[in-house]
Scaffold this motif. Structure first.
Motif, PDB file in Angstrom:
ATOM      1  N   HIS A 109      48.332  37.784  46.898  1.00 10.64           N
ATOM      2  CA  HIS A 109      48.120  37.710  48.515  1.00 10.64           C
ATOM      3  C   HIS A 109      46.584  37.411  48.340  1.00 10.64           C
ATOM      4  O   HIS A 109      45.797  38.141  47.930  1.00 10.64           O
ATOM      5  CB  HIS A 109      48.098  39.038  49.051  1.00 10.64           C
ATOM      6  CG  HIS A 109      47.669  39.190  50.394  1.00 10.64           C
ATOM      7  ND1 HIS A 109      47.466  40.275  51.243  1.00 10.64           N
ATOM      8  CD2 HIS A 109      47.390  38.110  51.519  1.00 10.64           C
ATOM      9  CE1 HIS A 109      47.228  40.097  52.533  1.00 10.64           C
ATOM     10  NE2 HIS A 109      47.032  38.838  52.624  1.00 10.64           N
ATOM     11  N   PHE A 110      46.355  36.117  48.879  1.00 12.45           N
ATOM     12  CA  PHE A 110      44.936  35.572  48.820  1.00 12.45           C
ATOM     13  C   PHE A 110      44.167  35.714  50.359  1.00 12.45           C
ATOM     14  O   PHE A 110      44.858  35.277  51.304  1.00 12.45           O
ATOM     15  CB  PHE A 110      44.838  34.216  48.515  1.00 12.45           C
ATOM     16  CG  PHE A 110      45.414  33.983  46.809  1.00 12.45           C
ATOM     17  CD1 PHE A 110      45.126  35.207  45.765  1.00 12.45           C
ATOM     18  CD2 PHE A 110      45.985  32.823  46.311  1.00 12.45           C
ATOM     19  CE1 PHE A 110      45.334  34.782  44.570  1.00 12.45           C
ATOM     20  CE2 PHE A 110      46.432  32.680  45.347  1.00 12.45           C
ATOM     21  CZ  PHE A 110      46.044  33.653  44.319  1.00 12.45           C
ATOM     22  N   ASP A 111      43.279  36.370  50.313  1.00 14.83           N
ATOM     23  CA  ASP A 111      42.440  36.483  51.670  1.00 14.83           C
ATOM     24  C   ASP A 111      41.217  35.805  51.828  1.00 14.83           C
ATOM     25  O   ASP A 111      40.222  36.256  50.800  1.00 14.83           O
ATOM     26  CB  ASP A 111      42.461  37.948  52.148  1.00 14.83           C
ATOM     27  CG  ASP A 111      42.080  38.305  53.435  1.00 14.83           C
ATOM     28  OD1 ASP A 111      41.376  37.461  54.222  1.00 14.83           O
ATOM     29  OD2 ASP A 111      42.623  39.215  54.037  1.00 14.83           O
ATOM     30  N   SER A 112      40.858  35.234  52.884  1.00 14.67           N
ATOM     31  CA  SER A 112      39.506  34.325  52.933  1.00 14.67           C
ATOM     32  C   SER A 112      38.482  35.561  53.006  1.00 14.67           C
ATOM     33  O   SER A 112      37.334  35.006  52.826  1.00 14.67           O
ATOM     34  CB  SER A 112      39.569  33.454  53.973  1.00 14.67           C
ATOM     35  OG  SER A 112      40.515  32.322  53.994  1.00 14.67           O
ATOM     36  N   ALA A 113      38.788  36.479  53.398  1.00 17.84           N
ATOM     37  CA  ALA A 113      37.800  37.575  53.634  1.00 17.84           C
ATOM     38  C   ALA A 113      37.060  37.923  52.217  1.00 17.84           C
ATOM     39  O   ALA A 113      36.052  38.537  52.343  1.00 17.84           O
ATOM     40  CB  ALA A 113      38.441  38.702  54.235  1.00 17.84           C
ATOM     41  N   GLU A 114      37.557  37.520  51.319  1.00 17.06           N
ATOM     42  CA  GLU A 114      37.234  37.886  49.888  1.00 17.06           C
ATOM     43  C   GLU A 114      36.101  37.064  49.517  1.00 17.06           C
ATOM     44  O   GLU A 114      35.576  37.350  48.523  1.00 17.06           O
ATOM     45  CB  GLU A 114      38.312  38.113  48.914  1.00 17.06           C
ATOM     46  CG  GLU A 114      39.187  39.210  49.201  1.00 17.06           C
ATOM     47  CD  GLU A 114      40.105  39.443  47.938  1.00 17.06           C
ATOM     48  OE1 GLU A 114      39.633  39.451  46.890  1.00 17.06           O
ATOM     49  OE2 GLU A 114      41.538  39.313  48.113  1.00 17.06           O
ATOM     50  N   ILE A 115      36.018  35.918  50.121  1.00 26.32           N
ATOM     51  CA  ILE A 115      34.957  34.947  49.910  1.00 26.32           C
ATOM     52  C   ILE A 115      33.832  34.897  51.091  1.00 26.32           C
ATOM     53  O   ILE A 115      34.494  35.128  51.984  1.00 26.32           O
ATOM     54  CB  ILE A 115      35.046  33.503  49.244  1.00 26.32           C
ATOM     55  CG1 ILE A 115      36.061  32.992  50.094  1.00 26.32           C
ATOM     56  CG2 ILE A 115      36.202  33.809  47.820  1.00 26.32           C
ATOM     57  CD1 ILE A 115      36.507  31.583  50.017  1.00 26.32           C
TER      58      ILE A 115
END
Length: 417
Positions: A109-115
């Motif tokens: 699960h990749f979330d844009s909020a992590e960058i």
């Protein structure tokens, strides 16, 4: 140098433009606009009529533009008119399963909020991007678009490059660029051979409308016959890129729309509610093809003319735009230094930059497809453990997110914020 002065110089040298670009799809026009920012004129030769390129009807085709490609559209002055038509991809969920399974392990699960850079990318319909590029070309005095023209011969030499059209017209420029697809005539006429192989898979491409909102989430589901990508479009719609073995794909594509959807539903699942077909359906065979050289005398290849790979990572257009941005970067910097933009040394900088990156990406997509397009019990166990491991390590997960966004590594000027 202003346009009238440059035009007089080109006429004195009996040239029609600084750059002759064969291919009027997406990469060719993007290169013409990028070159114009460096003060270089381009002539884009397009086999299709303008009416076909500007058709406003939705035909089901869409692209996943990575963040780096969105930045490029911004730097070319196009994104202001496209942003409202594009769907941000805020999350990517990767799953491994079998057709018809009720529960599928969501491995990654990749979330844009992590960058900190914003959405990893945007989904944009082909019709919107196509028309924006055409409008920008027609508005730019350094770009000439020659539609319904087919190249039948070409020549490069110490003084110039030339192409001959089917109607006998000969056009001359300083540099010839092939942006004419996987069956590139430009590469073939230059004697550039290709390396690659088929996957025995065919991609089925369509768009669907669904009951429930997608919340800007893209899904990549790995099934034994091949991957299924569900990519969010504006509104309650999604783009589907669905890979099957060749024979099965041919049989599925021959079905009526209703029967086609009956085959798709158990693969898709019900997490978005009921689904219905929207727009046309397409198929294309999946293969890996790499040009053995990206450059020759006064010649460069970009996009599918240079490389074609499996759509498993959705990087086809992004890789092509990265070629365009890299070539424009190399040429612009050479121009500022007073170098000949067509010299072997300058073109080799472009090739050195892009060949390694595209070979690495092609190898990765090839490996992923072979690893996931099967139902081997040991491989399933190993890849699921691997996905859990990536999910458990935040820094590794952020690395994958930045790779998906196209913002890692050495970026050309046009792809920088």
């Amino acid at each position: 140098m202003d346009n009238p002065v440059r035009a007089r110089i080109l006429r004195g040298m009996e040239m029609d433009a600084d750059i002759l670009i064969v291919g009027g799809g997406l990469n060719g026009p993007a290169l013409a606009l990028a070159a114009a920012q460096a003060g270089l004129s381009s002539l884009v030769v397009d086999a299709l009529p303008v009416d076909t390129r500007t058709d406003p009807a939705f035909d089901g085709r869409s692209y996943a533009l990575a963040l780096s490609s969105v930045r490029m559209m911004e730097n070319l002055g196009l994104w202001g008119g496209l942003a409202g038509l594009a769907q941000p991809m805020n999350q990517i969920k990767v799953a491994d399963g079998r057709v018809g399974e009720a529960q599928v392990f969501l491995g990654l699960h990749f979330d844009s909020a992590e960058i900190e850079d914003g959405p990893m990318g945007h989904m944009l319909e082909d019709r919107h991007l196509r028309r924006a590029l055409l409008r920008a070309m027609s508005d730019n005095p350094l770009v000439t678009h020659r539609a319904e023209a087919r190249v039948v011969a070409q020549s490069t030499g110490p003084r110039d490059a030339s192409i001959t059209l089917a109607d006998g017209v000969v056009l001359r420029g300083r540099l010839l660029v092939g942006a004419d697809g996987r069956q590139s005539g430009t590469a073939a006429r230059a004697g550039i051979r290709r390396t690659g192989w088929g996957y025995g898979q065919t991609a089925l491409v369509c768009a669907i409308r669904h009951e429930k909102p997608h919340h800007g989430t893209a899904h990549q589901l790995f099934l034994p016959p091949g991957p299924l990508a569900i990519l969010p479009l504006k509104g309650d719609r999604s783009s589907i890129v669905w890979s099957e073995k060749d024979t099965a794909a041919q049989a599925i594509n021959a079905l009526s729309d209703a029967d086609y959807m009956d085959v798709l539903r158990p693969r898709f699942g019900d997490f978005l509610g009921d689904i219905a077909l929207e727009g046309a359906r397409y198929t294309y065979p999946l293969n890996l093809t790499l040009a053995n050289a990206f450059v020759a005398e006064r010649l460069a290849l970009v996009g599918d003319a240079a490389h074609g790979m499996h759509p498993i990572a959705g990087q086809g257009l992004n890789a092509g735009l990265r070629d365009v941005a890299a070539l424009a970067h190399v040429i612009a910097h050479a121009q500022r230094r007073g170098e000949d933009i067509t010299s072997a040394a300058v073109l080799e900088r472009y090739q050195g930059w892009r060949r390694f990156d595209t070979a690495a990406l092609a190898a990765a997509t090839d490996l992923f497809n072979r690893l996931f397009s099967n139902d081997n019990t040991l491989l399933r166990l190993g890849r699921d453990i691997g996905m859990r491991a990536v999910q458990a390590v935040p820094e590794l997960r952020r690395t994958f997110i930045r790779e998906a966004a196209g913002i890692s590594g050495d970026l050309p000027d046009l792809m920088r914020a």
